[in-house]
Design an enzyme around this catalytic site. Structure first.
Site, mmCIF file in Angstrom:
data_model
loop_
_atom_site.group_PDB
_atom_site.id
_atom_site.type_symbol
_atom_site.label_atom_id
_atom_site.label_comp_id
_atom_site.label_asym_id
_atom_site.label_seq_id
_atom_site.Cartn_x
_atom_site.Cartn_y
_atom_site.Cartn_z
ATOM 1 N N GLY A 81 0.866 -1.268 0.405
ATOM 2 C CA GLY A 81 -0.628 0.404 -0.269
ATOM 3 C C GLY A 81 1.026 1.869 0.174
ATOM 4 O O GLY A 81 1.770 1.485 0.777
ATOM 5 N N GLN A 86 3.370 9.836 0.667
ATOM 6 C CA GLN A 86 4.735 9.311 0.586
ATOM 7 C C GLN A 86 5.424 9.094 -0.464
ATOM 8 O O GLN A 86 6.632 8.950 -0.846
ATOM 9 C CB GLN A 86 4.130 6.937 1.157
ATOM 10 C CG GLN A 86 3.755 7.369 2.282
ATOM 11 C CD GLN A 86 3.731 5.568 2.526
ATOM 12 O OE1 GLN A 86 2.627 5.355 2.094
ATOM 13 N NE2 GLN A 86 4.372 4.745 2.972
ATOM 14 N N CYS A 132 6.583 -0.070 6.836
ATOM 15 C CA CYS A 132 6.317 1.369 6.227
ATOM 16 C C CYS A 132 6.755 1.611 5.511
ATOM 17 O O CYS A 132 8.256 1.922 5.834
ATOM 18 C CB CYS A 132 5.784 2.324 7.471
ATOM 19 S SG CYS A 132 4.869 4.117 6.349
ATOM 20 N N LEU A 133 6.616 1.623 4.343
ATOM 21 C CA LEU A 133 7.802 2.489 3.351
ATOM 22 C C LEU A 133 8.571 3.933 3.839
ATOM 23 O O LEU A 133 9.615 3.784 3.050
ATOM 24 C CB LEU A 133 6.923 2.322 1.533
ATOM 25 C CG LEU A 133 6.501 1.103 1.421
ATOM 26 C CD1 LEU A 133 6.334 1.241 0.110
ATOM 27 C CD2 LEU A 133 8.258 -0.729 1.077
ATOM 28 N N HIS A 174 -3.751 1.664 7.936
ATOM 29 C CA HIS A 174 -2.664 2.123 8.293
ATOM 30 C C HIS A 174 -2.422 3.006 6.741
ATOM 31 O O HIS A 174 -1.528 4.499 7.224
ATOM 32 C CB HIS A 174 -1.781 0.824 7.092
ATOM 33 C CG HIS A 174 -0.448 1.506 7.408
ATOM 34 N ND1 HIS A 174 0.684 1.365 8.268
ATOM 35 C CD2 HIS A 174 0.216 1.579 6.484
ATOM 36 C CE1 HIS A 174 2.120 1.030 7.916
ATOM 37 N NE2 HIS A 174 1.732 2.454 6.921
ATOM 38 N N GLU A 175 -3.143 2.644 6.068
ATOM 39 C CA GLU A 175 -2.931 4.020 4.708
ATOM 40 C C GLU A 175 -3.913 5.294 5.109
ATOM 41 O O GLU A 175 -3.623 6.159 4.287
ATOM 42 C CB GLU A 175 -3.411 3.157 3.050
ATOM 43 C CG GLU A 175 -2.686 2.120 3.064
ATOM 44 C CD GLU A 175 -0.730 2.239 2.638
ATOM 45 O OE1 GLU A 175 -0.739 3.963 2.189
ATOM 46 O OE2 GLU A 175 -0.306 0.904 3.497
ATOM 47 N N HIS A 178 -2.330 7.446 7.422
ATOM 48 C CA HIS A 178 -0.721 8.558 6.208
ATOM 49 C C HIS A 178 -1.166 10.153 5.906
ATOM 50 O O HIS A 178 -1.647 10.832 6.318
ATOM 51 C CB HIS A 178 -0.791 7.728 5.377
ATOM 52 C CG HIS A 178 1.081 6.559 5.410
ATOM 53 N ND1 HIS A 178 2.030 7.343 5.884
ATOM 54 C CD2 HIS A 178 0.417 5.372 5.656
ATOM 55 C CE1 HIS A 178 2.596 6.306 5.975
ATOM 56 N NE2 HIS A 178 2.099 4.869 5.516
HETATM 57 NI NI NI Z 1 2.999 3.774 5.466
#
Ligand code: NI
Length: 220
Positions: A81, A86, A132-133, A174-175, A178
């Protein structure tokens, strides 16, 4: 909502694209093949820590390009995701290509997502490792409801409802977090958060090198 089933009465394993089952779908989504890899922002950058702006103009080439680029970027970083902030874009958009606990693959994008409030009595919280990226390297256990429904719009401005269970429900939450300026590390205790950020500092260069190598490799 009823659970889709095949003739044997087991789970329908077809890929869900924008919430709808499809019979056949490529391993690499068409968006990623068109998209360009962008830089992924890292915890501490302001764009990750404030609420993103709502999408007000739908059906534009810019919005379509953003979604393409987000898919391309997510694959290179081996994520399931990715939210627009991001890739340093202050807009309420996220994309996913994520399995659920039944092994069903879910793929899609959503603009201006809002999570349904689930009555606390019917919520089942599950603790599971999350990464998380934008916090490259570590994973940490986070407790979340195992079911989520998000409502929003697709690129063209059509209303969209996406429902997820298990790992995919975690992804949807989670997304959405963000886009409200919240990272999973903000849900950890102070001590745990520090440990995660310390591990990130040790491992980020290795993660960045891996992403760079994947970005340079031909996509198949
Ligand atoms: Ni993330």
């Amino acid at each position: 909502m009823s659970v889709p089933s095949d003739r044997e009465g087991s789970v329908d394993r077809r890929v869900r694209v924008q919430g709808e089952p499809v019979d056949d779908y490529p391993r690499v989504v068409p968006e990623a093949a068109r998209g360009t890899v962008r830089r992924i922002t890292v915890v501490g950058e302001p764009v990750l820590h404030r609420r993103c702006r709502e999408v007000t103009e739908f059906g534009t080439p810019e919005l379509a390009r953003l979604v393409d680029d987000m898919f391309a970027t997510m694959y290179v970083a081996e994520g399931v995701g990715l939210a627009a902030n991001q890739v340093d874009v202050d807009l309420q958009v996220f994309v996913w290509d994520c399995p659920d606990d039944q092994g069903v693959r879910h793929v899609g994008h959503i603009c201006n997502p809002v999570l349904d409030e689930e009555p606390s009595g019917s919520r089942r919280l599950v603790e599971s490792d999350e990464g998380c990226l934008s916090v490259p390297g570590p994973y940490a256990p986070v407790s979340r409801p195992d079911h989520a429904v998000v409502r929003g719009f697709d690129l063209a401005g059509r209303p969209l409802v996406v429902e997820g269970w298990g790992y995919f429900a975690r992804c949807l939450q989670h997304e959405t977090d963000h886009l409200y300026g919240r990272l999973y590390v903000d849900r950890l205790t102070g001590r745990r958060r520090k440990a995660v950020l310390r591990e990130m500092a040790e491992r980020r260069d290795e993660v960045f090198a891996r992403r760079a190598a994947r970005a340079a490799a031909p996509r198949g």
